[in-house]
Design a protein around this motif. Sequence first.
Motif, PDB file in Angstrom:
ATOM      1  N   LEU A 150      30.415  84.883 -14.501  1.00  0.00           N
ATOM      2  CA  LEU A 150      28.992  85.220 -14.368  1.00  0.00           C
ATOM      3  C   LEU A 150      28.310  84.344 -13.328  1.00  0.00           C
ATOM      4  O   LEU A 150      28.800  83.260 -12.980  1.00  0.00           O
ATOM      5  N   GLY A 151      27.144  84.816 -12.874  1.00  0.00           N
ATOM      6  CA  GLY A 151      26.293  83.975 -12.039  1.00  0.00           C
ATOM      7  C   GLY A 151      25.656  82.885 -12.884  1.00  0.00           C
ATOM      8  O   GLY A 151      25.375  83.078 -14.065  1.00  0.00           O
ATOM      9  N   LYS A 152      25.437  81.733 -12.282  1.00  0.00           N
ATOM     10  CA  LYS A 152      24.882  80.604 -13.031  1.00  0.00           C
ATOM     11  C   LYS A 152      23.502  80.946 -13.593  1.00  0.00           C
ATOM     12  O   LYS A 152      23.145  80.500 -14.689  1.00  0.00           O
ATOM     13  N   GLN A 159      21.898  80.945 -22.023  1.00  0.00           N
ATOM     14  CA  GLN A 159      22.164  79.625 -22.610  1.00  0.00           C
ATOM     15  C   GLN A 159      23.619  79.519 -23.079  1.00  0.00           C
ATOM     16  O   GLN A 159      23.907  79.160 -24.214  1.00  0.00           O
ATOM     17  N   ILE A 160      24.528  79.872 -22.156  1.00  0.00           N
ATOM     18  CA  ILE A 160      25.957  79.764 -22.464  1.00  0.00           C
ATOM     19  C   ILE A 160      26.636  78.937 -21.380  1.00  0.00           C
ATOM     20  O   ILE A 160      26.112  78.775 -20.276  1.00  0.00           O
ATOM     21  N   LYS A 161      27.820  78.434 -21.709  1.00  0.00           N
ATOM     22  CA  LYS A 161      28.610  77.659 -20.751  1.00  0.00           C
ATOM     23  C   LYS A 161      30.044  78.152 -20.791  1.00  0.00           C
ATOM     24  O   LYS A 161      30.424  78.964 -21.649  1.00  0.00           O
ATOM     25  N   VAL A 162      30.843  77.678 -19.828  1.00  0.00           N
ATOM     26  CA  VAL A 162      32.236  78.105 -19.731  1.00  0.00           C
ATOM     27  C   VAL A 162      32.965  77.831 -21.053  1.00  0.00           C
ATOM     28  O   VAL A 162      32.859  76.737 -21.616  1.00  0.00           O
ATOM     29  N   GLY A 163      33.655  78.855 -21.532  1.00  0.00           N
ATOM     30  CA  GLY A 163      34.369  78.753 -22.800  1.00  0.00           C
ATOM     31  C   GLY A 163      33.668  79.450 -23.946  1.00  0.00           C
ATOM     32  O   GLY A 163      34.281  79.733 -24.984  1.00  0.00           O
ATOM     33  N   ASP A 164      32.357  79.752 -23.762  1.00  0.00           N
ATOM     34  CA  ASP A 164      31.601  80.425 -24.817  1.00  0.00           C
ATOM     35  C   ASP A 164      31.927  81.920 -24.862  1.00  0.00           C
ATOM     36  O   ASP A 164      32.350  82.524 -23.868  1.00  0.00           O
ATOM     37  N   SER A 165      31.664  82.511 -26.013  1.00  0.00           N
ATOM     38  CA  SER A 165      31.867  83.943 -26.211  1.00  0.00           C
ATOM     39  C   SER A 165      30.529  84.659 -26.076  1.00  0.00           C
ATOM     40  O   SER A 165      29.481  84.134 -26.457  1.00  0.00           O
ATOM     41  N   VAL A 166      30.559  85.860 -25.509  1.00  0.00           N
ATOM     42  CA  VAL A 166      29.353  86.642 -25.311  1.00  0.00           C
ATOM     43  C   VAL A 166      29.670  88.106 -25.612  1.00  0.00           C
ATOM     44  O   VAL A 166      30.803  88.544 -25.456  1.00  0.00           O
ATOM     45  N   THR A 167      28.679  88.861 -26.039  1.00  0.00           N
ATOM     46  CA  THR A 167      28.886  90.257 -26.444  1.00  0.00           C
ATOM     47  C   THR A 167      28.455  91.212 -25.352  1.00  0.00           C
ATOM     48  O   THR A 167      27.350  91.082 -24.801  1.00  0.00           O
ATOM     49  N   SER A 177      24.115 115.502 -26.699  1.00  0.00           N
ATOM     50  CA  SER A 177      23.357 114.445 -26.010  1.00  0.00           C
ATOM     51  C   SER A 177      22.658 113.506 -26.985  1.00  0.00           C
ATOM     52  O   SER A 177      21.677 112.854 -26.641  1.00  0.00           O
ATOM     53  N   LYS A 178      23.154 113.455 -28.193  1.00  0.00           N
ATOM     54  CA  LYS A 178      22.582 112.545 -29.181  1.00  0.00           C
ATOM     55  C   LYS A 178      23.078 111.129 -28.915  1.00  0.00           C
ATOM     56  O   LYS A 178      24.265 110.875 -28.804  1.00  0.00           O
ATOM     57  N   ILE A 179      22.134 110.209 -28.815  1.00  0.00           N
ATOM     58  CA  ILE A 179      22.494 108.826 -28.523  1.00  0.00           C
ATOM     59  C   ILE A 179      23.035 108.159 -29.788  1.00  0.00           C
ATOM     60  O   ILE A 179      22.411 108.204 -30.840  1.00  0.00           O
ATOM     61  N   LYS A 180      24.210 107.545 -29.617  1.00  0.00           N
ATOM     62  CA  LYS A 180      24.834 106.870 -30.750  1.00  0.00           C
ATOM     63  C   LYS A 180      24.692 105.358 -30.588  1.00  0.00           C
ATOM     64  O   LYS A 180      24.245 104.861 -29.557  1.00  0.00           O
ATOM     65  N   ALA A 181      25.064 104.644 -31.589  1.00  0.00           N
ATOM     66  CA  ALA A 181      25.000 103.179 -31.546  1.00  0.00           C
ATOM     67  C   ALA A 181      25.894 102.662 -30.416  1.00  0.00           C
ATOM     68  O   ALA A 181      26.957 103.222 -30.154  1.00  0.00           O
ATOM     69  N   PRO A 182      25.468 101.605 -29.712  1.00  0.00           N
ATOM     70  CA  PRO A 182      26.259 101.105 -28.584  1.00  0.00           C
ATOM     71  C   PRO A 182      27.584 100.506 -29.052  1.00  0.00           C
ATOM     72  O   PRO A 182      27.705  99.980 -30.159  1.00  0.00           O
ATOM     73  N   LEU A 183      28.576 100.603 -28.151  1.00  0.00           N
ATOM     74  CA  LEU A 183      29.862  99.967 -28.399  1.00  0.00           C
ATOM     75  C   LEU A 183      29.728  98.486 -28.056  1.00  0.00           C
ATOM     76  O   LEU A 183      29.023  98.101 -27.128  1.00  0.00           O
ATOM     77  N   THR A 184      30.408  97.643 -28.805  1.00  0.00           N
ATOM     78  CA  THR A 184      30.328  96.203 -28.563  1.00  0.00           C
ATOM     79  C   THR A 184      31.710  95.635 -28.297  1.00  0.00           C
ATOM     80  O   THR A 184      32.697  96.039 -28.919  1.00  0.00           O
ATOM     81  N   TYR A 185      31.780  94.706 -27.355  1.00  0.00           N
ATOM     82  CA  TYR A 185      33.039  94.058 -27.001  1.00  0.00           C
ATOM     83  C   TYR A 185      32.762  92.568 -26.819  1.00  0.00           C
ATOM     84  O   TYR A 185      31.731  92.172 -26.269  1.00  0.00           O
ATOM     85  N   GLN A 186      33.695  91.760 -27.262  1.00  0.00           N
ATOM     86  CA  GLN A 186      33.563  90.315 -27.119  1.00  0.00           C
ATOM     87  C   GLN A 186      34.282  89.848 -25.844  1.00  0.00           C
ATOM     88  O   GLN A 186      35.441  90.179 -25.625  1.00  0.00           O
ATOM     89  N   PHE A 187      33.568  89.095 -25.029  1.00  0.00           N
ATOM     90  CA  PHE A 187      34.147  88.531 -23.805  1.00  0.00           C
ATOM     91  C   PHE A 187      34.000  87.019 -23.822  1.00  0.00           C
ATOM     92  O   PHE A 187      33.085  86.473 -24.461  1.00  0.00           O
ATOM     93  N   THR A 188      34.901  86.358 -23.106  1.00  0.00           N
ATOM     94  CA  THR A 188      34.852  84.891 -22.996  1.00  0.00           C
ATOM     95  C   THR A 188      34.487  84.503 -21.569  1.00  0.00           C
ATOM     96  O   THR A 188      35.073  85.012 -20.608  1.00  0.00           O
TER      97      THR A 188
END
Length: 414
Positions: A150-152, A159-167, A177-188
């Motif tokens: 990511l960009g700094k 408020q995250i640093k290298v090594g933290d997890s983010v969604t 065309s019905k909007i459903k709940a968003p998909l979530t993925y965990q990234f490091t």
Amino acid sequence: MFRPLSVFVGLRYSRAKHKNSFVSFISIASILGISLGVTVLIIGLSAMNGFENALRDQLLSVIPHGELKTVDGGYKDLQKSLQTVESTPGVTGATAFITFNGLLQKDNQMKALQFRAITPATESKVTRIERFIKEGDWSLLKPGQRSLILGKAVADKLQIKVGDSVTLLMHQIGQGSKIKAPLTYQFTLVGLFEMGGQLDSALAFTHIEDAKQILSLNEANTIGFSVDDVLQAQQITRNAGYKLNDYLYINSWVNSQGYLYRDIQMVKSLMIIILLLVVAVACFNIVSTLVMAVNEKRGDIAILKTMGASKWMLRFIFIVQGAFNGFVGCIVGAVFGVYIAENLTAIISKLEVLIGHKLLSGNIYFINYLPSQVNANEVVIITATAFLMSVFATVYPAWRASNIQPALELGYSH
């Protein structure tokens, strides 16, 4: 040392005190006006040159010069398509990637970003983003590990640093065309880059294999490439796109960022015109100075004429006097202009610290500092043009001086 009489007398008049103090004031004002005009013109053009170079060396070093994106799905034969693009005249390197938009979330903080899922092994052929990576490295983007660079500015906002997890939140559309709940993925978070501009808060990098899995793609849907002449990127991109059999969106940096280059060129042209007019106004002060100087020296001119001075000698005397003022103004302006332009970035940085405010915000502009690059040829052209304008301004007063009648000035009758 031999010096023509007109040059000797002209320089003597330039340094001599005037009987009328107002003439001295106008003379100094003309020199200062020319100096100021030349100084500001050199500083302005140096700043525009700095923006142009920052656009080429900074912004265009982290985005592909050209992109060929499939209309639907991924490339049918990616390797063959890559080879075809790389063989196009003007293309210096190509890589495959996938772009998509998503929302990063950490606790209550959220940030919308464009994600570029890259092929780390070939990304360096096209961009030089690695120059701006402050923590981590491309090698940490590994397939199947859902890693992220990511960009700094984004990391600071979340408020995250290298090594933290983010969604990562991805929208999905249901039936009808019905909007459903968003998909979530965990990234490091495995790395941070800092370019000092808009892209710091708008772009994120991940591995292409992770994007394929998330987006259910079998292959990359975009080929990005760099070219040897960025100003010809549009035509080269078209040439490359027409060689491929896939249905494509053909885009170059000119489509997305070209307005920046056009704005820089437009401002540069307007600045030259406006500031040359400022110099012209200052040069016309020389006309006022010389007209009053001629009126002061009418007796001297008459005496020189009776001693045999030709009209052209008298004209050159006042041309030299006016040109001397122009020369001093041009040299002083060029010296100050070059000095300030060379140190403009540091001067503006200190000013920003002093006032506690950023003059260029990275969230608005593609850079967050004021760049400057002095072009020696432009300095010479600006100085020479201003000097020629000052010489041109001496023509009328010099011509008027040569037409003075000695008999009338010295009180003789025919």
